[in-house]
Design a protein around this motif. Structure first.
Motif, mmCIF file in Angstrom:
data_model
loop_
_atom_site.group_PDB
_atom_site.id
_atom_site.type_symbol
_atom_site.label_atom_id
_atom_site.label_comp_id
_atom_site.label_asym_id
_atom_site.label_seq_id
_atom_site.Cartn_x
_atom_site.Cartn_y
_atom_site.Cartn_z
ATOM 1 N N ALA A 185 0.859 -1.192 0.000
ATOM 2 C CA ALA A 185 0.000 0.000 0.000
ATOM 3 C C ALA A 185 0.889 1.233 0.000
ATOM 4 O O ALA A 185 2.101 1.144 0.218
ATOM 5 C CB ALA A 185 -0.894 0.003 1.228
ATOM 6 N N ARG A 186 0.265 2.357 -0.263
ATOM 7 C CA ARG A 186 0.994 3.637 -0.249
ATOM 8 C C ARG A 186 0.576 4.439 0.969
ATOM 9 O O ARG A 186 -0.586 4.407 1.353
ATOM 10 C CB ARG A 186 0.541 4.504 -1.427
ATOM 11 N N ASP A 187 1.532 5.180 1.542
ATOM 12 C CA ASP A 187 1.129 6.293 2.393
ATOM 13 C C ASP A 187 1.959 7.494 1.934
ATOM 14 O O ASP A 187 2.635 7.408 0.912
ATOM 15 C CB ASP A 187 1.267 5.967 3.894
ATOM 16 N N ASN A 188 1.918 8.605 2.683
ATOM 17 C CA ASN A 188 2.580 9.802 2.150
ATOM 18 C C ASN A 188 4.105 9.690 2.090
ATOM 19 O O ASN A 188 4.758 10.480 1.414
ATOM 20 C CB ASN A 188 2.141 11.067 2.914
ATOM 21 N N SER A 189 4.685 8.653 2.764
ATOM 22 C CA SER A 189 6.144 8.557 2.700
ATOM 23 C C SER A 189 6.621 7.376 1.842
ATOM 24 O O SER A 189 7.790 7.033 1.843
ATOM 25 C CB SER A 189 6.729 8.457 4.115
ATOM 26 N N GLY A 190 5.716 6.715 1.142
ATOM 27 C CA GLY A 190 6.160 5.623 0.252
ATOM 28 C C GLY A 190 5.328 4.380 0.421
ATOM 29 O O GLY A 190 4.154 4.454 0.796
ATOM 30 N N PHE A 191 5.967 3.216 0.158
ATOM 31 C CA PHE A 191 5.238 1.949 0.217
ATOM 32 C C PHE A 191 5.288 1.326 1.603
ATOM 33 O O PHE A 191 6.259 1.513 2.334
ATOM 34 C CB PHE A 191 5.870 0.934 -0.737
ATOM 35 N N MET A 192 4.284 0.552 1.907
ATOM 36 C CA MET A 192 4.357 -0.310 3.100
ATOM 37 C C MET A 192 3.771 -1.675 2.748
ATOM 38 O O MET A 192 2.950 -1.795 1.837
ATOM 39 C CB MET A 192 3.621 0.312 4.282
ATOM 40 N N VAL A 193 4.238 -2.695 3.481
ATOM 41 C CA VAL A 193 3.750 -4.064 3.257
ATOM 42 C C VAL A 193 2.467 -4.238 4.061
ATOM 43 O O VAL A 193 2.418 -3.868 5.244
ATOM 44 C CB VAL A 193 4.822 -5.105 3.676
ATOM 45 N N VAL A 194 1.430 -4.795 3.419
ATOM 46 C CA VAL A 194 0.130 -4.960 4.087
ATOM 47 C C VAL A 194 -0.338 -6.419 3.964
ATOM 48 O O VAL A 194 0.442 -7.294 3.571
ATOM 49 C CB VAL A 194 -0.916 -3.980 3.491
ATOM 50 N N ASP A 195 -1.598 -6.657 4.300
ATOM 51 C CA ASP A 195 -2.208 -7.977 4.183
ATOM 52 C C ASP A 195 -1.564 -8.936 5.193
ATOM 53 O O ASP A 195 -1.385 -8.559 6.343
ATOM 54 C CB ASP A 195 -2.121 -8.482 2.738
ATOM 55 N N GLU A 196 -1.221 -10.151 4.788
ATOM 56 C CA GLU A 196 -0.724 -11.158 5.721
ATOM 57 C C GLU A 196 0.552 -11.806 5.195
ATOM 58 O O GLU A 196 0.814 -11.787 3.982
ATOM 59 C CB GLU A 196 -1.777 -12.252 5.918
ATOM 60 N N ILE A 197 1.333 -12.351 6.119
ATOM 61 C CA ILE A 197 2.487 -13.187 5.741
ATOM 62 C C ILE A 197 2.386 -14.434 6.607
ATOM 63 O O ILE A 197 2.668 -14.412 7.813
ATOM 64 C CB ILE A 197 3.827 -12.458 5.975
ATOM 65 N N THR A 198 1.909 -15.517 6.016
ATOM 66 C CA THR A 198 1.607 -16.741 6.769
ATOM 67 C C THR A 198 1.968 -17.954 5.905
ATOM 68 O O THR A 198 2.450 -17.801 4.771
ATOM 69 C CB THR A 198 0.095 -16.833 7.070
ATOM 70 N N GLY A 199 1.668 -19.125 6.433
ATOM 71 C CA GLY A 199 1.858 -20.354 5.652
ATOM 72 C C GLY A 199 0.951 -20.398 4.422
ATOM 73 O O GLY A 199 1.160 -21.217 3.532
ATOM 74 N N ASP A 200 -0.055 -19.514 4.382
ATOM 75 C CA ASP A 200 -0.908 -19.435 3.181
ATOM 76 C C ASP A 200 -0.226 -18.636 2.072
ATOM 77 O O ASP A 200 -0.642 -18.732 0.916
ATOM 78 C CB ASP A 200 -2.237 -18.729 3.490
ATOM 79 N N THR A 201 0.729 -17.795 2.427
ATOM 80 C CA THR A 201 1.311 -16.889 1.420
ATOM 81 C C THR A 201 2.793 -17.153 1.143
ATOM 82 O O THR A 201 3.388 -16.466 0.310
ATOM 83 C CB THR A 201 1.146 -15.408 1.846
ATOM 84 N N MET A 202 3.405 -18.109 1.888
ATOM 85 C CA MET A 202 4.811 -18.466 1.636
ATOM 86 C C MET A 202 4.889 -19.961 1.365
ATOM 87 O O MET A 202 4.098 -20.729 1.899
ATOM 88 C CB MET A 202 5.694 -18.249 2.885
ATOM 89 N N ARG A 203 5.876 -20.396 0.587
ATOM 90 C CA ARG A 203 6.210 -21.833 0.533
ATOM 91 C C ARG A 203 7.515 -22.018 1.295
ATOM 92 O O ARG A 203 8.512 -21.355 0.973
ATOM 93 C CB ARG A 203 6.391 -22.316 -0.909
ATOM 94 N N LEU A 204 7.481 -22.914 2.289
ATOM 95 C CA LEU A 204 8.652 -23.170 3.134
ATOM 96 C C LEU A 204 8.883 -24.667 3.202
ATOM 97 O O LEU A 204 7.950 -25.415 3.530
ATOM 98 C CB LEU A 204 8.386 -22.644 4.555
ATOM 99 N N ILE A 205 10.103 -25.115 2.902
ATOM 100 C CA ILE A 205 10.360 -26.566 2.952
ATOM 101 C C ILE A 205 11.602 -26.867 3.794
ATOM 102 O O ILE A 205 12.502 -26.036 3.911
ATOM 103 C CB ILE A 205 10.529 -27.170 1.541
#
Ligand code: 5GP
Length: 244
Positions: A185-205
């Motif tokens: 997402a954007r705010d007035n100073s640039g980008f930021m990471v949003v949403d989620e970071i979980t086992g649903d969004t990464m592959r880890l082996i």
């Protein structure tokens, strides 16, 4: 945290979570116990998944912030809830790949599963379930007015910084980060990471090739095996420290 009452205003509902207004500029991101795969063709209840996802995503955002990467995270509200800043989300899915897997292998049969990608590949997809989140040509977001010219490099740079932080965190815990998806997402100073970071969004082996991510459910449709993997991930990561 007390159970959410009907008084909170629902702002958004997705497949894995709901977002409720929680004061000026802030919201509660509440994870569901539901697991879905293959664009909703598989759907099951996985009791406890919401709480594991909320705790792991909080821990991951705390990690990114320790690397100086801005995120929408405010604090872990306990149970399946995370307090976040509301932000102007860009309709892109940003995928970073360290190894060939999943849709990349399907679209490029020249490559073999788990071939190492050096440097990592950063992909931009248009976030639209009905279209299956299509992979974009790198110039498409500029042409469509989603990103300004100078933001193309900035978003790739951000994705690679997130990759460095996550890869080294999981490497220290004996797991290889194959690929992951973030939203920005954007705010007035640039980008930021949003949403989620979980086992649903990464592959880890692990070194034996065992998955600790949603691939477990995609392959077996077992919610029990999926939950076992998510418990292991959270045990390895540790609990978030910023509580609210
Ligand atoms: P692939 O494009 O190979 O299916 O996925 C690449 C990586 O991005 C995987 O770690 C996968 O979990 C994540 N990813 C891709 N698309 C989505 C999506 O629509 N939702 C979620 N939760 N993760 C995604």
């Amino acid at each position: 945290m007390a159970p959410l009452s009907g008084a909170l205003r629902l702002l958004y509902e997705g497949k894995s979570k709901r977002i409720y207004a929680a004061g000026p500029g802030e919201a509660l991101m509440v994870f569901k116990d539901e697991v879905t795969a293959f664009n909703g063709r598989y759907r099951d209840e996985a009791p406890g998944k919401g709480a594991y996802s909320a705790a792991l995503t909080s821990r991951m955002f705390e990690l990114l912030e320790s690397y100086g990467i801005k995120t929408h995270y405010i604090c872990y509200a306990g149970g399946n809830a995370v307090k976040i800043r509301l932000a102007d989300v860009i309709p892109l899915e940003v995928i970073v790949r360290n190894y060939v897997y999943g849709s990349m292998k399907k679209r490029l049969p020249l490559l073999k599963e788990m071939d190492k990608l050096e440097p990592p590949v950063v992909e931009l997809h248009y976030k639209d379930d009905r279209l299956g989140d299509p992979l974009l040509h790198p110039r498409d977001p500029v042409a469509a007015g989603i990103l300004a010219e100078d933001e193309l490099n900035a978003i790739e740079d951000l994705a690679l910084r997130v990759n460095n932080a996550l890869s080294s965190f999981w490497r220290d815990r004996g797991l290889t980060l194959v690929d992951f998806k973030i939203e920005v997402a954007r705010d007035n100073s640039g980008f930021m990471v949003v949403d989620e970071i979980t086992g649903d969004t990464m592959r880890l082996i692990d070194p034996e090739g065992r998955h600790y991510d949603k691939e477990v459910y995609r392959r077996t449709r077992s919610t029990e095996l999926l939950l076992q993997s998510y418990v292991r991930l959270l045990e390895a990561a540790g609990n978030p420290s910023r509580r609210c």
